[in-house]
Design an enzyme around this catalytic site. Structure first.
Site, PDB file in Angstrom:
ATOM      1  N   ASP A 257      -7.812   5.290  -0.144  1.00  0.00           N
ATOM      2  CA  ASP A 257      -6.978   4.297  -0.798  1.00  0.00           C
ATOM      3  C   ASP A 257      -7.798   3.644  -1.917  1.00  0.00           C
ATOM      4  O   ASP A 257      -8.990   3.914  -2.080  1.00  0.00           O
ATOM      5  CB  ASP A 257      -6.463   3.262   0.234  1.00  0.00           C
ATOM      6  CG  ASP A 257      -5.175   2.602  -0.214  1.00  0.00           C
ATOM      7  OD1 ASP A 257      -4.401   2.143   0.634  1.00  0.00           O
ATOM      8  OD2 ASP A 257      -4.940   2.564  -1.443  1.00  0.00           O
TER       9      ASP A 257
HETATM   10  C1  GLC Z   1      -2.606   0.649  -3.134  1.00  0.00           C
HETATM   11  C2  GLC Z   1      -1.924   0.944  -1.810  1.00  0.00           C
HETATM   12  C3  GLC Z   1      -1.569   2.381  -1.604  1.00  0.00           C
HETATM   13  C4  GLC Z   1      -1.231   3.030  -2.920  1.00  0.00           C
HETATM   14  C5  GLC Z   1      -2.486   3.034  -3.783  1.00  0.00           C
HETATM   15  C6  GLC Z   1      -2.236   3.634  -5.163  1.00  0.00           C
HETATM   16  O1  GLC Z   1      -3.673  -0.225  -2.900  1.00  0.00           O
HETATM   17  O2  GLC Z   1      -2.611   0.513  -0.645  1.00  0.00           O
HETATM   18  O3  GLC Z   1      -0.469   2.409  -0.687  1.00  0.00           O
HETATM   19  O4  GLC Z   1      -0.786   4.356  -2.714  1.00  0.00           O
HETATM   20  O5  GLC Z   1      -3.048   1.740  -3.910  1.00  0.00           O
HETATM   21  O6  GLC Z   1      -1.350   2.849  -5.884  1.00  0.00           O
END
Ligand code: GLC
Length: 713
Positions: A257
């Site tokens: 993440d």
């Molecule tokens: C965010 C979220 C995740 C998302 C990622 C990219 O922090 O936690 O769900 O897919 O970043 O946007």
């Protein structure tokens, strides 16, 4: 020699680490920091994927940097959070789960994939599969609610919808299921906080949806931000490597993440970025989202012997394999010429899915809107709020494309006298508009009171310690109800809200969640009776924040709740029962369940049991009914939840219909994690509980006994 072997042989270490580098292009901002000069990095072969970028021209221009100006011309992945639509926005996942219709879940994902692929997206960071029982958590809206069985079926349906039958199909996108795992159990409902769940809860609740997604062939998995038992998921060897890779055989890509690898330092398990990068790679994380830690710090980790070259090569191989599955090497622009997107079909699907996601919570003979209701006052901060209808994670959705509740009612009732005032703002504690709103209410035959949350109050970075009606909305509601003009409340929200006694005092209450582009038309369809509401709650609705976490599958206790006995598991100041139970939802007219029957009461371990029940439709409305089948295991080697959902069925009924629903219970329905957490099925008595919701008083019960075959030796 395969293309991938040849590339691995030709790549420098920097180019290999480049394939593990996932950078943001900032067309959407979804995290606390960003990447700089990505074009330069792409030309240098230091990027494997770009996300938060969409639009055919922009994506093509960026892809061209990789395949025309980098040394090895390896195409890029393009990722985006396409959760509930891309250009056409469908209901938010929690809302759509309430339709309890896997085919619908697949169709909206398919339509979203088509639109996203046409905009150059090849990887979606969806579906989100975080089972959650805590309305304080803003991200509850992104997932399938409280039940692991529902979440597992949702996972399969969405992976199938996004990926289709072949990732090479230009209208398919690779699904990244997230957040692995137990993000929905974060302490106190706060984003990123530790989730100290037991090994048993992992096996019973949080792992099953991801298992289902892997069995459905998901292309990628994103670990959650949180730690479990003190181990951050981004470095969790037991769950990422031993469970996902070895036990489930997952051979897709694990991508971190947003800056989660760098955040291992803040977690307190890495002294610096070198250690953080090594921990993540050793746990099996293939791609580094935004940290740049793999690119910049794995060389030192390699030199210090913290990681091995073959681990890097294995990760690169998985990333290149995904690109090959997507056909990117042969068609880097993935022109979606097949099944060209049909906007009208998408809008029809948006309206149908929105109607099917509306939950009628109460109806004191108020709905559908009567012919005599000629002057309708549409009041509240959510009455004419385009952006709020889309909810969070609305990708390429545009506020101007959405239909508000006011617009939907005007379109549905052109001959009615429809008037409007906001009354109060969405969030400010300012009640100066309440008096005018009450004046308007008094002048009307009916009030449609549009309350709830703004889109930004739901999704990531949107946790609420007091999940009630923001601002002065509660005051507005109480004042308008006090005018005694018949009043329907529509709740636009991303979570069950604490609404005090509004459920009793309003003439009717509907949960409209965040319904997407066609919200207004769908809500009008339900309020006018053009569509009979059929959604059911995928999440228990608490009476009070203090009850959280509250959910139907509570583990049994030595002193189960008994309001008549103080020495039982209960409160002094609030009933232990929810305001609305899991599965709750009304439709116009009435239905009943009768005659639950089994083909055998005693069955041997390897036998199946046939179950049947009759559903009767009375009243004058055709309806779609959802029937839930739970099992209760009163005596087992471990304390089991008081009941667990095993199946649900839907059936369309015309007035006067009596139809039979039948299904089969199999061995798998009786399997649970035993004392050793291994799949176990034990002999003994069970109860089959069948109803329109998890409410105990509405359940039909049948007893059955599972026996072991006498030893025939
Ligand atoms: C965010 C979220 C995740 C998302 C990622 C990219 O922090 O936690 O769900 O897919 O970043 O946007």
């Amino acid at each position: 020699m395969s293309r991938i072997d040849a590339l691995l042989r030709a790549m420098t270490l920097t180019e290999k680490l480049g394939q593990l580098n996932l950078v943001t292009a900032n067309q959407a901002i979804t995290g606390p920091s960003t990447n700089a000069a990505i074009d330069t990095s792409i030309r240098a072969g230091e990027v494997g994927g770009v996300f938060n970028l969409w639009g055919r021209e922009a994506v093509s221009a960026t892809q061209r940097l990789a395949i025309e100006e980098s040394r090895l011309r390896i195409p890029l992945l393009f990722g985006l959070d396409v959760l509930h639509g891309h250009r056409t926005i469908f209901p938010a996942p929690l809302a759509e789960t309430g339709a309890f219709d896997p085919d619908l879940w697949t169709r909206t994902a398919r339509a979203a994939a088509q639109e996203a692929a046409e905009d150059g997206v090849s990887l979606t960071f969806a579906p989100m599969l975080d089972v959650c029982r805590d309305p304080r958590w803003g991200r509850l809206i992104e997932g399938p609610g409280e039940d692991p069985h529902v979440a597992s079926i949702f996972a399969q349906a969405k992976v199938k919808g996004f990926q289709g039958w072949d990732l090479r199909h230009p209208g398919a996108v690779a699904a990244t299921v997230k957040h692995f795992c137990a993000g929905g159990a974060a302490t106190a409902g706060r984003d990123y906080a530790a989730a100290d769940v037991s090994a048993r809860q992992l096996r019973e609740i949080y792992l099953p949806p991801f298992r289902a997604a892997v069995m459905a062939g998901c292309a990628a998995i994103m670990p959650a931000f949180n730690s479990i038992d003190g181990l951050p998921m981004t470095a969790h060897i037991a769950l990422l490597r031993d469970y996902l890779r070895n036990e489930l055989g997952f051979d897709g890509v694990v991508l971190s993440d947003y800056t989660a690898i760098q955040e291992l330092i803040e977690h307190g398990v890495a002294a610096d970025r070198v250690e953080a990068a090594a921990l993540a790679l050793n746990a099996g994380v293939d791609m580094d989202m935004v940290s740049d830690a793999y690119l910049e710090n794995l060389p030192d980790a390699l030199a210090r012997g913290l990681v091995k070259q073959e681990q890097i090569d294995a990760a690169v191989r998985r990333v290149l394999a995904l690109k090959e599955k997507l056909g990117l090497f042969d068609e880097p622009f993935r022109i979606a010429t097949v099944d060209a997107h049909n906007p009208e079909a998408a809008h029809n699907l948006a309206r149908d899915s929105a109607r099917r996601s509306i939950t009628l919570l109460t109806n004191h003979n108020m709905l559908p809107i009567g012919e005599n209701m000629r002057r309708i006052a549409v009041i509240g901060p959510l009455a004419d709020a385009h952006m709020e209808m889309l909810g969070s994670w609305s990708a390429a959705g545009r506020a101007e494309n959405s239909v508000t509740i006011l617009e939907g009612l005007k379109a549905a009732l052109p001959m009615h006298d429809i008037v409007h005032t906001e009354g109060v703002s969405l969030a400010w504690d300012d009640d100066r508009g309440v008096a005018e709103a009450c004046e308007l209410a008094r002048s009307a035959d009916l009030v449609v009171l549009c309350l709830g949350e703004a889109a930004y109050m739901s999704g990531e970075a949107a946790c609420r310690a007091t999940p009630d009606l923001p601002g002065a909305q509660q005051q507005l509601a109480e004042a308008v109800i006090a005018t005694e003009t018949p009043c329907v409340i529509a709740l636009t929200c991303g979570r069950p809200l604490m609404i005090g006694d509004l459920a009793e005092r309003a003439g009717a209450l509907i949960a409209t969640w965040f319904l997407g582009d066609m919200a207004g038309h769908a809500i009008a369809d339900v309020l006018t009776g053009a569509f009979n509401p059929c959604a059911r709650l995928p999440i228990t609705w608490p009476r009070a924040t203090g009850q959280i976490p509250i959910f139907y599958a509570q583990r049994s206790s030595g002193r189960p709740p008994d309001e008549t006995n103080p020495f039982t598991s209960k409160y002094l100041d609030t009933p232990v029962t929810p305001l609305f139970p899991f599965g709750h939802g009304l439709s116009y007219g009435a239905a009943a369940l009768e005659n639950l029957r089994l083909d055998k009461e005693i069955f041997f371990a390897d036998e199946k049991i046939s179950v049947a029940i009759d559903v009767i439709c009375s009243g004058k409305y055709a309806r779609r009914e959802t029937i839930f089948f739970f099992l209760r295991d009163p005596v087992a080697s471990v304390a089991r939840p008081v009941m667990e959902l095993k199946h649900w069925r839907q059936i369309d009924l015309a007035p006067g219909d009596r139809k039979t629903i039948s299904l089969t219970l199999g061995v798998e329905d009786f399997v649970f994690p035993g004392v050793d957490l291994k799949p176990t099925a034990e002999p003994g008595a069970f109860d089959l509980l069948v109803g329109f919701s998890a409410a105990p008083e509405g359940l039909l019960r049948a007893s059955l006994r599972r026996a072991m075959r006498p030893n025939t030796a």
